[in-house]
Design a protein around this motif. Structure first.
Motif, PDB file in Angstrom:
ATOM      1  N   ALA A  14       0.829  -1.210   0.000  1.00 23.63           N
ATOM      2  CA  ALA A  14       0.000   0.000   0.000  1.00 23.63           C
ATOM      3  C   ALA A  14       0.864   1.261   0.000  1.00 23.63           C
ATOM      4  O   ALA A  14       0.552   2.239  -0.693  1.00 23.63           O
ATOM      5  CB  ALA A  14      -0.927  -0.007   1.214  1.00 23.63           C
ATOM      6  N   SER A  15       1.978   1.243   0.749  1.00 20.27           N
ATOM      7  CA  SER A  15       2.863   2.419   0.777  1.00 20.27           C
ATOM      8  C   SER A  15       3.552   2.639  -0.563  1.00 20.27           C
ATOM      9  O   SER A  15       3.776   3.785  -0.977  1.00 20.27           O
ATOM     10  CB  SER A  15       3.908   2.252   1.882  1.00 20.27           C
ATOM     11  N   LEU A  16       3.863   1.553  -1.281  1.00 22.20           N
ATOM     12  CA  LEU A  16       4.517   1.685  -2.585  1.00 22.20           C
ATOM     13  C   LEU A  16       3.543   2.165  -3.662  1.00 22.20           C
ATOM     14  O   LEU A  16       3.946   2.847  -4.608  1.00 22.20           O
ATOM     15  CB  LEU A  16       5.124   0.341  -2.999  1.00 22.20           C
ATOM     16  N   LEU A  17       2.263   1.810  -3.504  1.00 19.20           N
ATOM     17  CA  LEU A  17       1.273   2.178  -4.515  1.00 19.20           C
ATOM     18  C   LEU A  17       0.510   3.450  -4.174  1.00 19.20           C
ATOM     19  O   LEU A  17      -0.391   3.835  -4.905  1.00 19.20           O
ATOM     20  CB  LEU A  17       0.274   1.029  -4.706  1.00 19.20           C
ATOM     21  N   ARG A  18       0.887   4.090  -3.073  1.00 20.67           N
ATOM     22  CA  ARG A  18       0.158   5.280  -2.644  1.00 20.67           C
ATOM     23  C   ARG A  18       0.226   6.392  -3.682  1.00 20.67           C
ATOM     24  O   ARG A  18      -0.718   7.170  -3.834  1.00 20.67           O
ATOM     25  CB  ARG A  18       0.717   5.754  -1.301  1.00 20.67           C
ATOM     26  N   GLY A 108      10.519  -1.116  -5.746  1.00 18.01           N
ATOM     27  CA  GLY A 108      10.431  -0.531  -4.410  1.00 18.01           C
ATOM     28  C   GLY A 108      10.929  -1.471  -3.334  1.00 18.01           C
ATOM     29  O   GLY A 108      11.659  -1.057  -2.420  1.00 18.01           O
ATOM     30  N   VAL A 109      10.561  -2.745  -3.425  1.00 17.33           N
ATOM     31  CA  VAL A 109      11.019  -3.728  -2.439  1.00 17.33           C
ATOM     32  C   VAL A 109      12.524  -3.940  -2.554  1.00 17.33           C
ATOM     33  O   VAL A 109      13.239  -4.018  -1.537  1.00 17.33           O
ATOM     34  CB  VAL A 109      10.259  -5.060  -2.626  1.00 17.33           C
ATOM     35  N   MET A 110      13.040  -4.044  -3.792  1.00 13.94           N
ATOM     36  CA  MET A 110      14.486  -4.206  -3.968  1.00 13.94           C
ATOM     37  C   MET A 110      15.250  -3.012  -3.399  1.00 13.94           C
ATOM     38  O   MET A 110      16.300  -3.177  -2.763  1.00 13.94           O
ATOM     39  CB  MET A 110      14.813  -4.393  -5.453  1.00 13.94           C
ATOM     40  N   HIS A 116      18.542  -1.415   3.298  1.00 11.39           N
ATOM     41  CA  HIS A 116      18.672  -2.078   4.601  1.00 11.39           C
ATOM     42  C   HIS A 116      19.976  -2.858   4.684  1.00 11.39           C
ATOM     43  O   HIS A 116      20.650  -2.844   5.734  1.00 11.39           O
ATOM     44  CB  HIS A 116      17.483  -3.010   4.807  1.00 11.39           C
ATOM     45  N   LEU A 117      20.349  -3.529   3.599  1.00 13.56           N
ATOM     46  CA  LEU A 117      21.598  -4.298   3.582  1.00 13.56           C
ATOM     47  C   LEU A 117      22.806  -3.386   3.744  1.00 13.56           C
ATOM     48  O   LEU A 117      23.744  -3.701   4.491  1.00 13.56           O
ATOM     49  CB  LEU A 117      21.696  -5.078   2.270  1.00 13.56           C
ATOM     50  N   LEU A 118      22.796  -2.242   3.069  1.00 14.30           N
ATOM     51  CA  LEU A 118      23.917  -1.304   3.165  1.00 14.30           C
ATOM     52  C   LEU A 118      23.980  -0.618   4.520  1.00 14.30           C
ATOM     53  O   LEU A 118      25.045  -0.101   4.909  1.00 14.30           O
ATOM     54  CB  LEU A 118      23.813  -0.251   2.057  1.00 14.30           C
ATOM     55  N   ALA A 119      22.871  -0.602   5.247  1.00 13.25           N
ATOM     56  CA  ALA A 119      22.863   0.026   6.570  1.00 13.25           C
ATOM     57  C   ALA A 119      23.369  -0.913   7.664  1.00 13.25           C
ATOM     58  O   ALA A 119      23.624  -0.477   8.786  1.00 13.25           O
ATOM     59  CB  ALA A 119      21.445   0.498   6.911  1.00 13.25           C
ATOM     60  N   LEU A 120      23.531  -2.195   7.358  1.00 17.42           N
ATOM     61  CA  LEU A 120      24.005  -3.157   8.355  1.00 17.42           C
ATOM     62  C   LEU A 120      25.498  -2.976   8.619  1.00 17.42           C
ATOM     63  O   LEU A 120      26.241  -2.503   7.766  1.00 17.42           O
ATOM     64  CB  LEU A 120      23.739  -4.582   7.878  1.00 17.42           C
ATOM     65  N   SER A 121      25.908  -3.369   9.802  1.00 11.84           N
ATOM     66  CA  SER A 121      27.335  -3.306  10.125  1.00 11.84           C
ATOM     67  C   SER A 121      28.090  -4.394   9.369  1.00 11.84           C
ATOM     68  O   SER A 121      27.513  -5.427   9.004  1.00 11.84           O
ATOM     69  CB  SER A 121      27.540  -3.488  11.632  1.00 11.84           C
ATOM     70  N   VAL A 122      29.380  -4.166   9.153  1.00  9.19           N
ATOM     71  CA  VAL A 122      30.194  -5.126   8.397  1.00  9.19           C
ATOM     72  C   VAL A 122      30.290  -6.473   9.108  1.00  9.19           C
ATOM     73  O   VAL A 122      30.131  -7.531   8.469  1.00  9.19           O
ATOM     74  CB  VAL A 122      31.588  -4.538   8.115  1.00  9.19           C
ATOM     75  N   ARG A 138      16.857 -11.501  -4.986  1.00 12.14           N
ATOM     76  CA  ARG A 138      16.357 -11.805  -6.327  1.00 12.14           C
ATOM     77  C   ARG A 138      15.194 -12.801  -6.330  1.00 12.14           C
ATOM     78  O   ARG A 138      14.102 -12.484  -6.778  1.00 12.14           O
ATOM     79  CB  ARG A 138      17.506 -12.372  -7.196  1.00 12.14           C
ATOM     80  N   ASN A 139      15.426 -13.990  -5.795  1.00 11.95           N
ATOM     81  CA  ASN A 139      14.390 -15.019  -5.906  1.00 11.95           C
ATOM     82  C   ASN A 139      13.128 -14.653  -5.141  1.00 11.95           C
ATOM     83  O   ASN A 139      12.016 -14.807  -5.649  1.00 11.95           O
ATOM     84  CB  ASN A 139      14.932 -16.369  -5.415  1.00 11.95           C
ATOM     85  N   ASP A 140      13.300 -14.173  -3.894  1.00 15.15           N
ATOM     86  CA  ASP A 140      12.123 -13.842  -3.099  1.00 15.15           C
ATOM     87  C   ASP A 140      11.344 -12.679  -3.711  1.00 15.15           C
ATOM     88  O   ASP A 140      10.115 -12.668  -3.709  1.00 15.15           O
ATOM     89  CB  ASP A 140      12.528 -13.494  -1.666  1.00 15.15           C
ATOM     90  N   VAL A 141      12.072 -11.696  -4.248  1.00 13.96           N
ATOM     91  CA  VAL A 141      11.406 -10.574  -4.898  1.00 13.96           C
ATOM     92  C   VAL A 141      10.684 -11.045  -6.165  1.00 13.96           C
ATOM     93  O   VAL A 141       9.566 -10.603  -6.466  1.00 13.96           O
ATOM     94  CB  VAL A 141      12.412  -9.450  -5.224  1.00 13.96           C
ATOM     95  N   THR A 142      11.311 -11.966  -6.902  1.00 13.25           N
ATOM     96  CA  THR A 142      10.667 -12.520  -8.095  1.00 13.25           C
ATOM     97  C   THR A 142       9.417 -13.316  -7.731  1.00 13.25           C
ATOM     98  O   THR A 142       8.384 -13.228  -8.419  1.00 13.25           O
ATOM     99  CB  THR A 142      11.650 -13.417  -8.864  1.00 13.25           C
ATOM    100  N   GLN A 143       9.498 -14.080  -6.648  1.00 14.69           N
ATOM    101  CA  GLN A 143       8.323 -14.816  -6.194  1.00 14.69           C
ATOM    102  C   GLN A 143       7.206 -13.867  -5.773  1.00 14.69           C
ATOM    103  O   GLN A 143       6.026 -14.129  -6.016  1.00 14.69           O
ATOM    104  CB  GLN A 143       8.703 -15.731  -5.020  1.00 14.69           C
TER     105      GLN A 143
END
Length: 261
Positions: A14-18, A108-110, A116-122, A138-143
């Motif tokens: 809903a937030s992506l399609l607003r 939007g999800v990607m 989020h991945l880039l915000a994680l600590s090393v 990739r796979n989960d977003v494709t699904q």
């Protein structure tokens, strides 16, 4: 837990399609157009058949009074062809709109996942399985793309089914009543299969990212594997995990095929 996850997914979509109100309006307009043209096709087929057996109705009598009795079948056939063509155009445009909606959701999800991945600590990122991260991106977003597409088609078909039920009630109320009584019974096996399919999908995902991990380990540790002559062991482990993944995938596809029966 499942309900909270479903609410989170709905809130995310809903937030992506607003900001895509025009696309949503176009989707509902084309869906309604598809449903109305399906109703009109049934109506014109009924009028055509009744006219063919010389049983005049209000529409056929109106056409006969305006253009003559000889033109009734030709006009009804032309209206039927025109309505069918309009329905095909509505369906075509609806599928294009669905793909554009999916594009908005998928990108939007990607974007959120990558941010989020880039915000994680090393150190935290180093502890994660690379195969699971790749499969999520990739796979989960494709699904999810397939799920959104299926949901959009289900919504489109629900409009069509509602229109057909209205036409059935208009032509034969008793037939429509029997359809309404039988429909829940027919839908029950689909509901049961969908629950089993959802459980199986978690197992497929788990075995899938383990297979990804194994391939990445081979690529990253090629020198170590060759140094200690571990080619045979790595091959055997990869085949075992691949076999487990495809076995689970076959079970899931079997359930999907059972749901289509």
């Amino acid at each position: 837990m499942g309900r909270e996850m479903n609410r989170a997914i709905i809130h995310l979509i809903a937030s992506l399609l607003r900001c895509q109100k025009l696309l949503l309006v176009r989707f509902f307009v084309t869906s309604m157009g598809r449903a109305l043209t399906s109703m009109a096709v049934i109506f014109f087929i009924r009028e055509f058949l009744t006219s063919a057996v010389n049983e005049g109705t209000g529409l056929t009598q109106l056409i006969a009074g305006s253009f003559g009795a000889a033109a009734v079948l030709w006009i009804l056939a032309s209206l039927l062809l025109l309505t069918y063509t309009c329905g095909a155009i509505f369906f075509y445009d609806n599928q294009i709109v669905v793909q554009r909606i999916i594009k908005v959701i998928e990108l939007g999800v990607m974007e959120r996942l990558i941010r989020h991945l880039l915000a994680l600590s090393v150190p935290y990122a180093d502890r994660q399985r690379s195969g699971e991260v790749i499969q999520t991106l990739r796979n989960d977003v494709t699904q999810m793309r397939m799920v959104v597409h299926a949901a959009a088609n289900m919504l489109l078909e629900s409009f069509v089914v509602a229109g057909l039920l209205i036409m059935a009630a208009w032509i034969s109320p008793s037939l429509a009543l029997w359809v309404l009584l039988v429909l829940p019974v027919v839908s029950l096996p689909i509901f049961l299969v969908s629950k089993r399919l959802r459980v199986r999908s978690y197992t497929v995902r788990k075995t899938g990212y383990l297979l990804f991990d194994m391939i990445l380990e081979i690529l990253n540790g090629m020198r170590v594997i060759k140094t200690f002559r571990g080619e045979e062991i790595q091959t055997r482990m990869s085949i075992e995990k691949g076999s487990a993944y495809f076995d689970e995938l076959i079970h899931m596809i079997r359930l999907q095929a059972l749901g289509r029966v």
